[in-house]
Design an enzyme around this catalytic site. Structure first.
Site, PDB file in Angstrom:
ATOM      1  N   GLY A  11       0.799  -1.222   0.000  1.00  0.00           N
ATOM      2  CA  GLY A  11       0.000   0.000   0.000  1.00  0.00           C
ATOM      3  C   GLY A  11       0.827   1.265   0.000  1.00  0.00           C
ATOM      4  CD  GLU A  12       3.893   2.097   4.618  1.00  0.00           C
ATOM      5  OE1 GLU A  12       5.117   2.160   4.343  1.00  0.00           O
ATOM      6  OE2 GLU A  12       3.456   1.892   5.758  1.00  0.00           O
ATOM      7  CD  GLU A  77      -2.405  -9.500   0.330  1.00  0.00           C
ATOM      8  OE1 GLU A  77      -2.959  -8.690   1.073  1.00  0.00           O
ATOM      9  OE2 GLU A  77      -1.988  -9.217  -0.803  1.00  0.00           O
TER      10      GLU A  77
END
Length: 1143
Positions: A11-12, A77
Site C-alpha cells: 500500500g505505501e 498473501e
C-alpha cells in the site's frame, strides 16, 4: 462474493499511483476486482477477508514494488496465492514495478534486507514460516510478467496498464479451454466435447484450436459437419478437408476409403483437426482420422454421447457457465461491458437465471436487449415464460429432428408431464406405453435433451428411498472381513438416492412449442397443459381422440362443472394430471365439481391418473384399470375405489396414493395387483380396518401416517421395506413382525404403541426405528425363558444346551476357560465360546445326573459331554443392521437394554422416566465388523434423562469411548469412509476420571504428551469431554456448535494450531427444552494428527450457535473439560491391538 481479479500490492508504495490506475482500468472493463482500499500492515496472519478474496478469485496480479517484501501481510498473501497456483492451477500475473526480476528470483537487492529483517525478528522456532515466504517469493521471479523499470527510456505506464488489462481478459476467457489443451498434450489423439446445443462446444473447440494450432504442420476447423454432409454429401466434405490438410486443390476421392497416395501423405503429416457438430460415428471415420500422422490431434464436438463413446479416446462434458461468468457474458452482449448497469442489474439476473447459464441463450438474449429500454426488457421477460426465442429454438430443434418417432413422443411426454419426476417412476409409466422406453430415455439423455439430477426429497422420503435401495447382505460382510472386500463397499447413501428426469427450461419450451404448432386449435393437439385451453376443452366437452394427455394447474382456474362424458371422446387419453403446485396455501381447494352425476367416465387407456381433490365417491363403474400404472387421488372425496365384488385386472398397477382422503372407509381387495409396490393412505382417518396385504408379493412401501382409527397391525408380505404407522391407534407390534424379513424402516412416532415384541430384534435388515412419543415402558421386551423341550435327548440348535446337567469338573485342567461376564439380562440366549478340541475320553462312564437348566454364560470347559454332542451354533446378532433408533419423549420408558453397540444415531431426549441403559457385550467383534460399512458419524442423545442411574451413565460413557476407539481403528487401518465423528450428551456434572485422565475446571486445558514408544512414527488422537449447562440453549433457535481450538507444541518449541467443530441440531422438535448440566463427549477425525515430536497439547473449548444474523445470545459456558489421548502407530494394516494403543 466471487471476484475475477485479486490485486496484491504494498500500500505505501503503489496504492495512490500505479495500482490505483490499474484498479480503475480493470473496473472500467467491468471486471470484479478484490482491492483492499485501506492496505495497511496487519501482521503476518492472513485475515479471513483476504483469504476468502484469494480463494474466490480467478486470477491474481502481484505488484512487486521495492518494499513489498518488507510487509509480512504481503508475503502471507503472496504465499497463499502461490499455494493456490500449485494446487489448483490459479492464474498469477506478476508486475515487477521499479524492481529487477532477477532480484525477486534470487532474493537480491532490497529484498535481501527485508528477509534478513524478518528472520532476525522471529524466534528460532518460527523461521520455517519465513523460509516458506522466501521460496514462494523466489518462485514468482520465474513467472512471465511485466517489468516496469521507471526510467526515462521506458514507455508510459498507461501503455503497460492497457496491455495488462487486455492480457487479463484474454486469460479469463481462455480458462475453460486449458483443461482440454492439457488432455491433448498428455497424449489423447481424439478428444470429444459433449453437451447440449448452445452450451459452448464450438466456442471451446475454437479456443483450443487457436491456442494449439501453431504446433502443427497443417490444421483445419470443419464447422457444422452433420449439416454439410446432409447438404453436400460425405465425399465432398472429406475432399475439402484433405485439400486443406495436404495443401492441394481439387482433391477428388469417390471411394468410401482413402487410398494411395493420399493415405501415405497423411501418414507423414502432423495435423490439428476440429470436426464440429458430428451426429454419427461414421462421420468421424470417413474423414480418414486414422491415417493422420503421429502427434496429430482431433477434436470432435457432438450432442450425442454415443457418437463420442465409440469415436473418441477421451470425452468431456461441456457444462454450463457459473453464475458470475454467465452474468459477465450477458453483460458483454447487453451493455458492451463486463458488469450490468446498476438500473438493470435485477432484470439482468432474471435473464441469466432463465437461460440456466447456457452461453448461446446468454448471447442471443443479450444482443437482443442491447440499447433497449427497461419496459422492453420487462415485456421480453414475460414473453419468455411461455415462448422460446426463435434463434435459440432453431438451434435446439435440430436435436429433436434427429430422433425417431418413438423418441419424439417420449420426449414430448416428459417435457409436458414428467419433468422433475423420479426416473424410475417415469420409466415404469412410459414402458407401459412404448416398447423399449428405457433405451429411448437413455438415448435422449445421450443427445442432451434430457438430464438426470438428484431427486429433491424430505427426510421421510429419504427413509423410504433408503429402504428401497439399500439392501444390505449382512452375511456377505461377515464372510468377507478382509480389507479388500470392505474397500469395495464404499458407496454412500447419497450415491443411491434415486434420480429425477429433468431438462433445460429452454428445451422444455421447445417441446411445448412443437406441440403448439401441431394444430391451431387446442382440441386437435396431442397434449394440453395451458390452463385456459384445458378449461375450454373440459367446459365445453371439446375433447378428441387426438389428445393423449392433459395437465392442469388448478390454481390457475376457477370452479368448473364437469359432465359425465367429459373424457368420452378422448379414446387415446393416457395421462390425466390435475394438480396444485406446492406452497400455495388457501388456493388449494376443490375446483372441479360433479355436475349432478356420480362419476365421470374414464378411458381405459389411462396409465396415469393423478387428480387432487377428486370430486367423486369412487372411480367410474365402466372404467377398466387394466393399463393403469399410477393412481393418485390426494385430498379426494373418494369413499371406495370400486365395489368389493368387482374383479379388477390390476396387473400393471404400481402405486396407489390416496393421501388425506378423509372419507375413505374401505380399501378393496387388491390381490390382482401382483406388481403393486407402493400403498399410501396417510391422513385417511376414517379407515378402521385394512384388508390383508400378505398376497402382494411386490409391495415395498406402506404408509398409514395419521390413520388414528386403525388399531391392528397390518398383515404384510415378507419384502416390505418401508412401513409408516406414525400417529395410528395401533397399540402393539406383534410377534409376526419377525416375518417381515425385508423391513428396513419402521416409523411408529406418536402412535399408541405400548409394547413391541422382542422378535423385532430378529429383523436383519432393520435400519431405522422410530418409537418417539410412544407409551412404551421398556425396549426391547425381555425374551422369556425357553420352555423345556419334550424330547431333550435330541440335538437342539442353540437352546438345547440349556438343559444339559453339569458333569463333574475335570481335575486340574491346565488352562480352564474363564466364564464370560453376565449381561444386564440373563434371559437373552448367548452362544457358548468355541471349545478347544477335547482329549480322547477315558473308558470310565460318566455318572448320571438330573437334567436342569444351565446359566448361559458358564464356560464349556465345565461340560465335556456337552462339548461332544452339541455343535457351536452360528452367532445371532440382534438388531445387527439397526443404525437409527429414535425414542425421544417416551414418558413411560424406564429400560433400554442390550442395545447394539454401534448404533449411528440414538435419541432418547426427554425420556424422564428412563433409569437403565445397557449395550450388549456379546459378539462385539461382529457388530464392529458391520460398523465398518457406512457413515461414521455417531450421535448419542440422552439429554434431560435425569432418572438415569449411575450404572447406566457408566454404560453410556463406556459405549461412547468404545465407538471412538472403533473410529480410531478404522482411521488407523486406512479405511477411507469419509468423516468420522461422535457427539454424545447425557445429564451430569462430573467427568469420568477413568475415561479422561486429563481434566480441568473451566474451558481450557494443557497436558504433557508422552514420548513415542513405537518403532516408527505415530499419530495422536484426542477424545473430548465437557460439562455445560444447556438450560438456555433453546434460545439458540437452531443448532449448537461445539468448537475446540488446540495447539500442539513440539520438542524444539515450534507449534501448530488446529480447529475442530461439531454441530448438533436442536430443531428436530421445536418444543424441545433442556434443563441443567449435561456432559458432552466429542470426537472427530480432525482431532487426529501426526506426531511431530510433540510434547505438549493446549485446548480451548467453546459452545456457540451455528447461524449468524439471529438475536444475540451468550455462548454456553463450559464448566469443566477433559481429554483422553490415544496413540496410533502409522501404517497400521489391521485392527489395533491393545499394545498399539496407549494413553
Amino acid at each position: 462474493m466471487k471476484h475475477q481479479v485479486f490485486l496484491s500490492f504494498r500500500g505505501e508504495d503503489t496504492r495512490l499511483n500505479f495500482t490505483s490506475h490499474l484498479h480503475k482500468a480493470l473496473k472500467d472493463k467491468g471486471l470484479n476486482v478484490f482491492f483492499d482500499e485501506e492496505k495497511l500492515e496487519k501482521g503476518e496472519q492472513l485475515s479471513p477477508a483476504l483469504s476468502q478474496g484469494i480463494a474466490a478469485s480467478n486470477l491474481s496480479i502481484l505488484v512487486l514494488s521495492k518494499d513489498y517484501a518488507s510487509s509480512k501481510s504481503c508475503l502471507a498473501e503472496l504465499s497463499a496465492i502461490m499455494d493456490r497456483k500449485q494446487t489448483q492451477g490459479h492464474i498469477v500475473l506478476p508486475i515487477f514495478y521499479h524492481v529487477d526480476p532477477s532480484h525477486v528470483r534470487n532474493i537480491g537487492g532490497s529484498f535481501t534486507t527485508s528477509f534478513e529483517g524478518h528472520e532476525s525478528k522471529r524466534p528460532v522456532d518460527e523461521v520455517d514460516e519465513v523460509k516458506r515466504w522466501k521460496a514462494a517469493f523466489a518462485e514468482v521471479g520465474n513467472l512471465k510478467g511485466w517489468h516496469i523499470g521507471g526510467d526515462k527510456s521506458d514507455r508510459p505506464e498507461a501503455g503497460y496498464i492497457e496491455e495488462i488489462v487486455k492480457k487479463v481478459i484474454e486469460k479469463l476467457r481462455s480458462s475453460r479451454s486449458r483443461h482440454v489443451s492439457e488432455e491433448l498434450e498428455k497424449g489423447s489423439r481424439v478428444i470429444g466435447l459433449w453437451g447440449m446445443g448452445g452450451i459452448g462446444k464450438t466456442t471451446l473447440a475454437e479456443a483450443v484450436y487457436e491456442e494449439m494450432s501453431q504446433n502443427f504442420e497443417s490444421r483445419c476447423f470443419l464447422q457444422n459437419v452433420s449439416e454439410k454432409i446432409q447438404t453436400h454429401g460425405k465425399e465432398i466434405l472429406r475432399n475439402d478437408l484433405l485439400s486443406k490438410l495436404l495443401n492441394e486443390k481439387y482433391i477428388k476421392i469417390d471411394t468410401p476409403s482413402i487410398g494411395y497416395p493420399y493415405q501415405e501423405r497423411l501418414n507423414n503429416k502432423k495435423v490439428l483437426v476440429v470436426l464440429d457438430d458430428v451426429s454419427h460415428q461414421d462421420q468421424i471415420a470417413i474423414m480418414g482420422v486414422k491415417h493422420f500422422g503421429d502427434g496429430s490431434k482431433i477434436i470432435v464436438t457432438s450432442r450425442d454421447r454415443t457418437v463420442l463413446d465409440n469415436g473418441a479416446d477421451e470425452t468431456f462434458e461441456v457444462k454450463n457457465l457459473n453464475e458470475i461468468d454467465s452474468l459477465q457474458l450477458f453483460s458483454i452482449c447487453a451493455f458492451k461491458q463486463f458488469n450490468p448497469d446498476a438500473d438493470y442489474r435485477d432484470l439482468s439476473i432474471k435473464f441469466v437465471e432463465y437461460t440456466q447459464y447456457n452461453p448461446l441463450a446468454l448471447k442471443v438474449l443479450g444482443c437482443q436487449l442491447y440499447n433497449k429500454g427497461r419496459v422492453y426488457w420487462e415485456s421480453e421477460m414475460d414473453k419468455l415464460k411461455e415462448y422460446i426465442e426463435p434463434d435459440i429454438y432453431k438451434i435446439l430443434k435440430t436435436s429433436f429432428d434427429g430422433l425417431d418417432e418413438q423418441e419424439k413422443n417420449i420426449f414430448l411426454d416428459i417435457a409436458i408431464f414428467f419433468k422433475g419426476e423420479p426416473k424410475e417412476n417415469v420409466e415404469k409409466i412410459l414402458s407401459n406405453c412404448y416398447n423399449g422406453a428405457e433405451s429411448s430415455i437413455r438415448n435422449l439423455i445421450d443427445k442432451c435433451l434430457l438430464n438426470i439430477t438428484p431427486l429433491p426429497i424430505s427426510l421421510r422420503d429419504m427413509l423410504e428411498i433408503r429402504s428401497k435401495f439399500l439392501k444390505r447382505e449382512a452375511e456377505e460382510i461377515a464372510s468377507s472381513p478382509s480389507r479388500g472386500a470392505l474397500d469395495d463397499r464404499r458407496s454412500s447413501f447419497l450415491d443411491e438416492i434415486p434420480q429425477c428426469i429433468s431438462m433445460h427450461d429452454m428445451v422444455e419450451l421447445m417441446g411445448k412449442d412443437i406441440v403448439r404448432k401441431e394444430f391451431r386449435v387446442p382440441r386437435k393437439r396431442s397434449r394440453l397443459w395451458n390452463p385456459n385451453e384445458v378449461k375450454q376443452v373440459l367446459k365445453y366437452n371439446k375433447g378428441t381422440e387426438w389428445i393423449v394427455g392433459i395437465k392442469l394447474d388448478m390454481s390457475q382456474i376457477g370452479k368448473l362443472q364437469l359432465c359425465s362424458s367429459v373424457f368420452g371422446k378422448m379414446l387415446n387419453l393416457k395421462y390425466i394430471y390435475f394438480y396444485f403446485p406446492p406452497f400455495i396455501g388457501k388456493q388449494r381447494k376443490k375446483k372441479l365439481h360433479a355436475d349432478q352425476v356420480g362419476d365421470v367416465s374414464l378411458p381405459d387407456e389411462l396409465r396415469l391418473l393423478c387428480w387432487e381433490y377428486y370430486p367423486f365417491k369412487s372411480l367410474s363403474l365402466s372404467f377398466d384399470p387394466k393399463n393403469l400404472v399410477v393412481l393418485k387421488l390426494p385430498h379426494g372425496n373418494v369413499q371406495q375405489l370400486w365395489n368389493e365384488d368387482d374383479h379388477q385386472d390390476l396387473i400393471n398397477l404400481r402405486k396407489i396414493a390416496l393421501t388425506n382422503c378423509k372419507n375413505l372407509k374401505k380399501i378393496p381387495n387388491l390381490l390382482g395387483a401382483v406388481n403393486l409396490e407402493i400403498l399410501c393412505f396417510n391422513g385417511c382417518n376414517s379407515l378402521v380396518e385394512l384388508p390383508g396385504f400378505s398376497g402382494l408379493a411386490s409391495l415395498k412401501t406402506l404408509q398409514l401416517h395419521g390413520c388414528y382409527n386403525l388399531k391392528k397391525f397390518p398383515e404384510l408380505p415378507n419384502d416390505v421395506s418401508f412401513l409408516d404407522l406414525a400417529e395410528t391407534g395401533i397399540e402393539e407390534v406383534p410377534d409376526s413382525i419377525e416375518h417381515i424379513a425385508g423391513l428396513e424402516t419402521l416409523l411408529l412416532t406418536k402412535s399408541k404403541v405400548n409394547k413391541v415384541s422382542s422378535r423385532i430384534s430378529k429383523l436383519e435388515c432393520l435400519h431405522f426405528l422410530d418409537l418417539s412419543h410412544c407409551l412404551i415402558a421398556k425396549f426391547p421386551e425381555i425374551l422369556r425363558r425357553p420352555e423345556k423341550p419334550k424330547e431333550p435327548e435330541k440335538r437342539q440348535p442353540c437352546s438345547s444346551i440349556y438343559y444339559f446337567s453339569p458333569l463333574p469338573r475335570p481335575e486340574k485342567p491346565k488352562e480352564p476357560e474363564k466364564p464370560l461376564p453376565c449381561s444386564s439380562s440373563s434371559y437373552f440366549p448367548h452362544p457358548l465360546p468355541r471349545p478347544k478340541k477335547p482329549k480322547a475320553p477315558e473308558a470310565k462312564k460318566a455318572p448320571e445326573v438330573k437334567k436342569k437348566k444351565l446359566r448361559p454364560y458358564l464356560s464349556s470347559s465345565y461340560f465335556p459331554l456337552a462339548r461332544r454332542i452339541v455343535y457351536k451354533p452360528p452367532k445371532i446378532l440382534k438388531f445387527k443392521s439397526l443404525e437409527y433408533l429414535k425414542m425421544d419423549h417416551c414418558a413411560s420408558l424406564k429400560l433400554l437394554s442390550e442395545l447394539p453397540p454401534y448404533l449411528r444415531f440414538l435419541d432418547a431426549h426427554g425420556c424422564k422416566s428412563l433409569e437403565k441403559v445397557s449395550f450388549t457385550r456379546r459378539n462385539r467383534d461382529l457388530y464392529e465388523l458391520y460398523s465398518f460399512y457406512g457413515k461414521d458419524e455417531f450421535f448419542m442423545i440422552f439429554s434431560d434423562c435425569f432418572s438415569l442411574n449411575q450404572a447406566s451413565i457408566k454404560n453410556i460413557e463406556a459405549n461412547a469411548m468404545q465407538k471412538i476407539e472403533s473410529l480410531v481403528k478404522k482411521w488407523g487401518c486406512k479405511y477411507d469412509y469419509g468423516p468420522k465423528s461422535l457427539f454424545c450428551c447425557f445429564p451430569g456434572s462430573e467427568i469420568s476420571a477413568s475415561k479422561f485422565k486429563y481434566q480441568r475446571m473451566n474451558s481450557s486445558l494443557k497436558l504433557k504428551i508422552t514420548p513415542n514408544e513405537f518403532s516408527g512414527s505415530r499419530f495422536l488422537s484426542f477424545a473430548i469431554c465437557l460439562v455445560v449447562d444447556l438450560t438456555h440453549c433453546h434460545k439458540y433457535n437452531r443448532d449448537l456448535r461445539g468448537i475446540c481450538e488446540y495447539q500442539l507444541t513440539a520438542f524444539d518449541g515450534s507449534y501448530e494450531k488446529f480447529k475442530c467443530e461439531w454441530d448438533y441440531k436442536l430443531d428436530f422438535e421445536l418444543h424441545w427444552k433442556y434443563m441443567g448440566d449435561h456432559v458432552l463427549i466429542l470426537f472427530s477425525d480432525k482431532m487426529i494428527k501426526k506426531d511431530e515430536d510433540y510434547v505438549e497439547a493446549a485446548f480451548e473449548f467453546y459452545i456457540k450457535k451455528c447461524y449468524h444474523g439471529e438475536a444475540e445470545v451468550e455462548d454456553i459456558k463450559v464448566k469443566k473439560c477433559g481429554v483422553h489421548v490415544y496413540c496410533v502407530a502409522e501404517n497400521n494394516t489391521g485392527p489395533i491391538s491393545p499394545c498399539t494403543m496407549k494413553m
